[in-house]
Design a protein around this motif. Sequence first.
Motif, PDB file in Angstrom:
ATOM      1  N   THR A  94      -8.183   5.100  -9.133  1.00  0.00           N
ATOM      2  CA  THR A  94      -8.918   3.862  -9.428  1.00  0.00           C
ATOM      3  C   THR A  94      -8.243   2.616  -8.851  1.00  0.00           C
ATOM      4  N   VAL A  95      -7.151   2.803  -8.147  1.00  0.00           N
ATOM      5  CA  VAL A  95      -6.437   1.656  -7.577  1.00  0.00           C
ATOM      6  C   VAL A  95      -5.954   2.000  -6.165  1.00  0.00           C
ATOM      7  N   ALA A  96      -6.172   1.076  -5.243  1.00  0.00           N
ATOM      8  CA  ALA A  96      -5.633   1.197  -3.886  1.00  0.00           C
ATOM      9  C   ALA A  96      -4.548   0.133  -3.737  1.00  0.00           C
ATOM     10  N   ASN A  97      -3.316   0.578  -3.591  1.00  0.00           N
ATOM     11  CA  ASN A  97      -2.182  -0.350  -3.469  1.00  0.00           C
ATOM     12  C   ASN A  97      -1.835  -0.535  -1.995  1.00  0.00           C
ATOM     13  N   PHE A  98      -2.162  -1.713  -1.461  1.00  0.00           N
ATOM     14  CA  PHE A  98      -1.849  -2.033  -0.071  1.00  0.00           C
ATOM     15  C   PHE A  98      -0.583  -2.884   0.001  1.00  0.00           C
ATOM     16  N   MET A 151      -9.143  -8.771   3.647  1.00  0.00           N
ATOM     17  CA  MET A 151      -9.313  -7.742   2.621  1.00  0.00           C
ATOM     18  C   MET A 151     -10.564  -7.999   1.789  1.00  0.00           C
ATOM     19  N   SER A 152     -10.910  -9.270   1.582  1.00  0.00           N
ATOM     20  CA  SER A 152     -12.134  -9.610   0.837  1.00  0.00           C
ATOM     21  C   SER A 152     -13.364  -9.137   1.588  1.00  0.00           C
ATOM     22  N   LYS A 153     -13.360  -9.392   2.888  1.00  0.00           N
ATOM     23  CA  LYS A 153     -14.506  -8.978   3.718  1.00  0.00           C
ATOM     24  C   LYS A 153     -14.573  -7.460   3.820  1.00  0.00           C
ATOM     25  N   THR A 168      -3.751  -5.366  -4.580  1.00  0.00           N
ATOM     26  CA  THR A 168      -4.280  -4.336  -5.471  1.00  0.00           C
ATOM     27  C   THR A 168      -5.804  -4.363  -5.409  1.00  0.00           C
ATOM     28  N   ILE A 169      -6.373  -3.306  -4.835  1.00  0.00           N
ATOM     29  CA  ILE A 169      -7.827  -3.199  -4.647  1.00  0.00           C
ATOM     30  C   ILE A 169      -8.407  -2.164  -5.604  1.00  0.00           C
ATOM     31  N   LEU A 170      -9.551  -2.501  -6.226  1.00  0.00           N
ATOM     32  CA  LEU A 170     -10.287  -1.537  -7.041  1.00  0.00           C
ATOM     33  C   LEU A 170     -11.372  -0.917  -6.168  1.00  0.00           C
ATOM     34  N   PRO A 171     -11.339   0.406  -5.959  1.00  0.00           N
ATOM     35  CA  PRO A 171     -12.331   1.049  -5.077  1.00  0.00           C
ATOM     36  C   PRO A 171     -13.692   1.191  -5.772  1.00  0.00           C
ATOM     37  N   ILE A 172     -14.401   0.079  -5.862  1.00  0.00           N
ATOM     38  CA  ILE A 172     -15.693   0.041  -6.558  1.00  0.00           C
ATOM     39  C   ILE A 172     -16.797  -0.231  -5.535  1.00  0.00           C
ATOM     40  N   HIS A 193      -6.400  -0.529  10.925  1.00  0.00           N
ATOM     41  CA  HIS A 193      -5.252  -1.074  11.655  1.00  0.00           C
ATOM     42  C   HIS A 193      -5.703  -1.880  12.876  1.00  0.00           C
ATOM     43  N   ASP A 194      -6.735  -1.390  13.556  1.00  0.00           N
ATOM     44  CA  ASP A 194      -7.256  -2.113  14.727  1.00  0.00           C
ATOM     45  C   ASP A 194      -7.827  -3.470  14.311  1.00  0.00           C
ATOM     46  N   GLU A 195      -8.632  -3.475  13.252  1.00  0.00           N
ATOM     47  CA  GLU A 195      -9.243  -4.726  12.778  1.00  0.00           C
ATOM     48  C   GLU A 195      -8.179  -5.703  12.278  1.00  0.00           C
ATOM     49  N   LEU A 196      -7.187  -5.169  11.590  1.00  0.00           N
ATOM     50  CA  LEU A 196      -6.119  -6.016  11.070  1.00  0.00           C
ATOM     51  C   LEU A 196      -5.328  -6.654  12.211  1.00  0.00           C
ATOM     52  N   ALA A 197      -5.152  -5.895  13.289  1.00  0.00           N
ATOM     53  CA  ALA A 197      -4.400  -6.402  14.441  1.00  0.00           C
ATOM     54  C   ALA A 197      -5.091  -7.602  15.076  1.00  0.00           C
ATOM     55  N   GLU A 198      -6.422  -7.620  15.037  1.00  0.00           N
ATOM     56  CA  GLU A 198      -7.164  -8.753  15.589  1.00  0.00           C
ATOM     57  C   GLU A 198      -6.852 -10.033  14.819  1.00  0.00           C
ATOM     58  N   VAL A 199      -6.721  -9.913  13.502  1.00  0.00           N
ATOM     59  CA  VAL A 199      -6.396 -11.081  12.670  1.00  0.00           C
ATOM     60  C   VAL A 199      -4.941 -11.488  12.883  1.00  0.00           C
TER      61      VAL A 199
END
Length: 509
Positions: free
Chosen positions: A92-96, A143-145, A169-173, A201-207
Motif C-alpha cells: 500500500t506504499v511506494a517509497n521513492f 511525481m504529482s503528474k 511516499t506514494i499511495l498506489p491508488i 528514469h527516462d522521463e525523470l532525466a528530462e526534468v
Amino acid sequence: MAKQVCDLAAGKGISVSQSDEHLRKARTAVKNKSWSGNYDPTREHLNFEVVKGGIVKNIDKSKSIPTRIREILKARGILDPNIGLDKPRYRTVANFILGGSRGQMHRLAFGNQTVILDPGSDNSGITRMKDIEDWAVDMYNFMSKKYGEKNIAAFIVHLDETNPHIHCTILPITEKNKFSWKKVIAGADKFEYRDRMLKLHDELAEVNKKYQLERGDDISRTKAKHRTLEEYHQWEQKELRNKVAKQRITIKEQEDYIINISSDIKRAETKLKGLTTMISNLETIHAEKQLEIDKLQEKLAAGGGDYNGLIEKIVNLKKELKNIEEKLDDKQDKLKKAKTEIGSLILQKDDNEKINLDLQEKQESLVREIERTTLNLQDREMSNMESLALDHFRQSRNSQIKKAEEYEAGLNENERKIIDNYNTAVFGGSPVDDMAAKTNEVVAVATALYFGYIDQAIKFATDHGGGGGGNLPSDWGKKDDEDDWAWRRRSFGMALHLMKPSKKRNLKR
C-alpha cells in the motif's frame, strides 16, 4: 555529468519508527543517539518538505506519516486493505528516494559553502540554497503528474545527511479510489514493470537536465544489482573495510619509501662529508704549493740560487697547482650537486612523512567511520525490531482485551468476585507476559538473526531463559524473493519462538 538517483521500495504500510526518522522526530534518547550518527544535527534545520501546490515549508512533525495516510484515506473514503489482517499482505506504499551524485547535490543544496562531513562537525552556519528548493519542487510536480498529487502522503527533503535526497511516499491508488500496486506502479508482470521503470528514469532525466543530472545506465546492460537500504549500508561498511585495508598497504609502502629515502639521505650526507674533507685537504695543499711558489719567486727576484733550477721548480709547482685547482673545481661541482641532492631528498622525505601522516589520519577516520556505521546499522535494526515488538505487543494486548471483555460479559455479580481467577484465565502464561518481560531480549535475538549471527542468537536465547521453542531450521536464512520487512518480521517471529522458556532442551543450529 552527474547521475540522477531514483530508488523504489514497496511497503505494506509505513511504521511509526520509519516516519519518525523521515520527520526527524526522535521519541527516545536512544533513537536520537542512533540517528545522530546517520545525520548532522547542526544541519537538521535545513530540511524541508514540499506540500500540496508545490509549496516549500518546514517539516510538520505534529503528524506522523501513518496519521497523514489515515487522514487521506478517510477523506477519500478508501479502506486500507491491510486493516483487520493478522499480517499485512498488500503493498500500500511506494517509497521513492530521489537524488543524484553527491558533488552536484551539494552544489544545489549548499552552493559554494564548504560542508564538513566528519562526525561531530559544526555546520550550523550553512544556509540552504534556492536551487535545491527549485529542484525539489520540480521533482514534486513530476511525481504529482506521474502518480497523482492526492496520492502523495509525504515529500520530505533531507539536507542533513551525507548526500541530499528526497523521501517521497506514494499511495498506489487508482483513479477509482482503489489500492492497486500493479495498476499504479508495477504493471501486470516483471516485463511490464521493467518497461515502466525504464520509462520512469527516462522521463525523470528530462526534468533533471536543467540541474545537470543525467540518467544512469540501464542495469539490464550493466548487470548491476539493486540493493535495499540495509544491503546498501552493509555494502558501504564492506567498502570502508576495503578502503582501510588498501590504506594500510599504501601506508606500509610510504613507510618503506621513507626508509629508503632516509638511507639515501644518509649515503648522500656521507658523500657530502667526504667531499668537504677532500676539498679542505686540496685547499690546504693548494695554499702550501702557492706559498712555495711565492718563496721561489722571491728568491729568484733576489738573484739567489740556480736561476734555471728555480724556474724549473716554479713551472712544475704551477703545473701541480693547476692540477689541484682542476680537482678542486671537480669536487666543488660534486659538492654543489650533493647538497642539491640532499635538499631534494629531505624535501621528499618531509613531503612523504606529511602524506603518511595524512594517510594515517584518514585511516583512523575510516576506522571510526566503520565503528560508527556498525553501531548505526545495529541501532537502526534494533529500532526496527523495537517497532515490530511494539506492534506485536499492541496486537497481543488488543486480543487479550477482547477475550477479557467476552469473559467478563458472561459473569454475574457474584462471579465478579472471582476476578483474580478471571485475570489468570485470560492473561496468565500468555505471550503478552513473556513479551512484556523479555522485550529487550527478543529484540536482541531478532536483530542477531536478521544479520545472520545464528550461533550468537541461539546462545543469547539460552543464556537469557529461552530455549523452549525447539531447534532452528537447518535452512534458516533470508529467501531470495523476500523483502527486508518480511525477513525482519520472520526474524522477529523466530526470536519469539527461541525465547520461549526452556524445558532443559539444548538448542542446535
